[in-house]
Structures are given as C-alpha cells and as structure tokens.
Design a protein around this motif. Structure first.
Motif, mmCIF file in Angstrom:
data_model
loop_
_atom_site.group_PDB
_atom_site.id
_atom_site.type_symbol
_atom_site.label_atom_id
_atom_site.label_comp_id
_atom_site.label_asym_id
_atom_site.label_seq_id
_atom_site.Cartn_x
_atom_site.Cartn_y
_atom_site.Cartn_z
ATOM 1 N N ILE A 15 -7.658 8.517 -8.843
ATOM 2 C CA ILE A 15 -6.415 8.814 -9.833
ATOM 3 C C ILE A 15 -5.168 9.231 -8.908
ATOM 4 N N SER A 16 -5.571 9.852 -7.822
ATOM 5 C CA SER A 16 -4.397 10.533 -6.622
ATOM 6 C C SER A 16 -3.836 9.305 -6.203
ATOM 7 N N CYS A 17 -4.369 8.062 -5.995
ATOM 8 C CA CYS A 17 -4.029 6.883 -5.537
ATOM 9 C C CYS A 17 -2.568 6.395 -6.299
ATOM 10 N N SER A 18 -1.169 6.432 -5.740
ATOM 11 C CA SER A 18 -0.639 6.120 -6.625
ATOM 12 C C SER A 18 0.301 4.602 -6.060
ATOM 13 N N GLY A 19 0.951 4.204 -6.478
ATOM 14 C CA GLY A 19 1.816 2.743 -6.054
ATOM 15 C C GLY A 19 2.671 3.024 -5.041
ATOM 16 N N ASN A 20 3.524 2.103 -4.675
ATOM 17 C CA ASN A 20 4.245 1.663 -3.629
ATOM 18 C C ASN A 20 5.322 2.952 -3.032
ATOM 19 N N SER A 21 5.616 2.897 -1.904
ATOM 20 C CA SER A 21 6.571 3.922 -1.381
ATOM 21 C C SER A 21 7.779 3.000 -0.713
ATOM 22 N N GLY A 22 8.313 2.830 -1.644
ATOM 23 C CA GLY A 22 9.821 1.940 -1.395
ATOM 24 C C GLY A 22 9.467 0.550 -0.551
ATOM 25 N N SER A 23 10.335 0.548 0.583
ATOM 26 C CA SER A 23 10.095 -1.019 1.168
ATOM 27 C C SER A 23 8.855 -1.026 1.962
ATOM 28 N N GLN A 24 8.185 0.403 2.342
ATOM 29 C CA GLN A 24 7.164 -0.101 3.397
ATOM 30 C C GLN A 24 6.075 -0.462 2.560
ATOM 31 N N ASN A 25 6.054 -0.429 1.368
ATOM 32 C CA ASN A 25 4.783 -1.108 0.702
ATOM 33 C C ASN A 25 3.494 -0.390 1.000
ATOM 34 N N LEU A 26 3.478 0.992 0.623
ATOM 35 C CA LEU A 26 2.313 1.736 1.035
ATOM 36 C C LEU A 26 1.647 2.210 -0.279
ATOM 37 N N THR A 27 0.176 2.098 -0.181
ATOM 38 C CA THR A 27 -0.744 3.144 -0.946
ATOM 39 C C THR A 27 -0.747 4.340 -0.862
ATOM 40 N N TRP A 28 -0.630 5.471 -1.787
ATOM 41 C CA TRP A 28 -1.030 6.761 -1.011
ATOM 42 C C TRP A 28 -2.062 7.421 -1.716
ATOM 43 N N TYR A 85 -4.525 15.926 4.017
ATOM 44 C CA TYR A 85 -3.317 15.242 4.300
ATOM 45 C C TYR A 85 -2.767 14.172 2.840
ATOM 46 N N ASN A 86 -1.540 13.651 2.917
ATOM 47 C CA ASN A 86 -1.112 12.668 2.113
ATOM 48 C C ASN A 86 -1.203 11.290 3.242
ATOM 49 N N ILE A 87 -1.848 10.506 2.851
ATOM 50 C CA ILE A 87 -2.224 9.189 3.639
ATOM 51 C C ILE A 87 -1.530 8.117 3.198
ATOM 52 N N GLY A 88 -0.675 7.567 3.737
ATOM 53 C CA GLY A 88 -0.058 5.992 3.317
ATOM 54 C C GLY A 88 -0.717 4.844 4.190
ATOM 55 N N ILE A 89 -1.163 4.152 3.092
ATOM 56 C CA ILE A 89 -1.933 2.836 3.769
ATOM 57 C C ILE A 89 -1.134 1.772 3.248
ATOM 58 N N GLU A 90 -0.875 0.803 4.301
ATOM 59 C CA GLU A 90 -0.104 -0.342 4.245
ATOM 60 C C GLU A 90 -1.077 -1.354 3.286
ATOM 61 N N ASN A 91 -0.249 -1.906 2.048
ATOM 62 C CA ASN A 91 -0.848 -2.716 1.230
ATOM 63 C C ASN A 91 -1.251 -4.050 2.114
ATOM 64 N N ILE A 95 -3.981 -0.730 6.991
ATOM 65 C CA ILE A 95 -3.895 0.110 8.250
ATOM 66 C C ILE A 95 -3.110 1.208 7.791
ATOM 67 N N ILE A 96 -3.285 2.359 8.273
ATOM 68 C CA ILE A 96 -2.836 3.666 7.916
ATOM 69 C C ILE A 96 -1.513 3.784 8.818
ATOM 70 N N ARG A 97 -0.254 4.017 7.907
ATOM 71 C CA ARG A 97 1.149 3.910 8.420
ATOM 72 C C ARG A 97 1.733 5.361 8.559
ATOM 73 N N GLU A 98 0.958 6.054 7.703
ATOM 74 C CA GLU A 98 1.641 7.386 7.679
ATOM 75 C C GLU A 98 0.761 8.890 7.129
ATOM 76 N N ILE A 99 0.723 9.791 7.864
ATOM 77 C CA ILE A 99 -0.077 10.928 7.575
ATOM 78 C C ILE A 99 0.884 12.142 7.190
ATOM 79 N N LYS A 100 1.057 12.580 6.334
ATOM 80 C CA LYS A 100 2.019 13.698 6.135
ATOM 81 C C LYS A 100 1.462 15.012 5.629
ATOM 82 N N GLU A 101 2.235 16.002 5.908
ATOM 83 C CA GLU A 101 1.728 17.341 5.554
ATOM 84 C C GLU A 101 1.732 17.272 4.075
ATOM 85 N N ILE A 102 0.910 18.221 3.224
ATOM 86 C CA ILE A 102 0.978 18.205 1.864
ATOM 87 C C ILE A 102 2.052 19.509 1.699
#
Length: 103
Positions: A15-28, A85-91, A95-102
């Motif tokens: 459920i916590s997996c959300s859609g895209n993050s702008g132009s980077q096309n990430l799944t969070w 963390y909040n982890i952004g995976i490139e669709n 590949i993990i592109r971002e790891i952000k603090e909560i």
C-alpha cells in the motif's frame, strides 16, 4: 500471530508504494527498511543488490552513480540499525535513485 503480523507488514509495504515522482519516474517505498545488502554475483563491478522489507524485494544500487557513496551509507545505516527511509526506485530498471529521511 506472527504470520498475521508479517502479512500486515507486507500489506502495508504494498500500500505504501506510490506512483511517479515527477520527471524522474520513480516508485516510492515509504517507511521502508533494508533487510539485506549483497554484492551482485553477475555484475560485481556495476551494482550491489539491496533487499527491501520482509518480502525481500530486490533492487540495485549502481556503483557508477554519482550518489553511490551517499546512497550506500544510508542503505547500510538502514540495514544495520533498522532505520526506515523513503526509498525511490527508478521504474523499469529497479535501481535505487533516492533514499530520503522520513519527515
């Protein structure tokens, strides 16, 4: 009871997996904890395998990424200290592109 807890955690991860993050096309993956970090046997000079959550979904950290050192530090901290963390995976590449603090 333990199996119910694992199923609930798996459900929350899905459920916590959300859609895209702008132009980077990430799944969070929000509030995710890394459960394993290993060298990739097929491409040891290119990527590191990273498993997220109890369902052990496998993603990769590219050793060629300019952010590799920072991402690896956060991944290691999550793995060793169970820090979420909040982890952004490139669709399409996993590949993990971002790891952000909560926040």
């Amino acid at each position: 009871m333990k199996s119910w807890s694992q199923l609930l955690l798996l459900f929350i991860m899905i459920i916590s997996c959300s859609g895209n993050s702008g132009s980077q096309n990430l799944t969070w993956y929000h509030n995710a904890t890394i459960s394993d970090i290993t060298e990739d046997p097929d491409k040891p000079n290119e990527v590191v395998r990273v498993a997220i959550g109890i369902s052990a979904q496998v993603f990769y950290l590219s050793k060629k990424s300019p952010d590799y050192k920072t991402l690896m530090e956060k991944a290691t901290q999550s793995f060793k200290k169970s820090k979420a963390y909040n982890i952004g995976i490139e669709n399409k590449t996993n590949i993990i592109r971002e790891i952000k603090e909560i926040k």
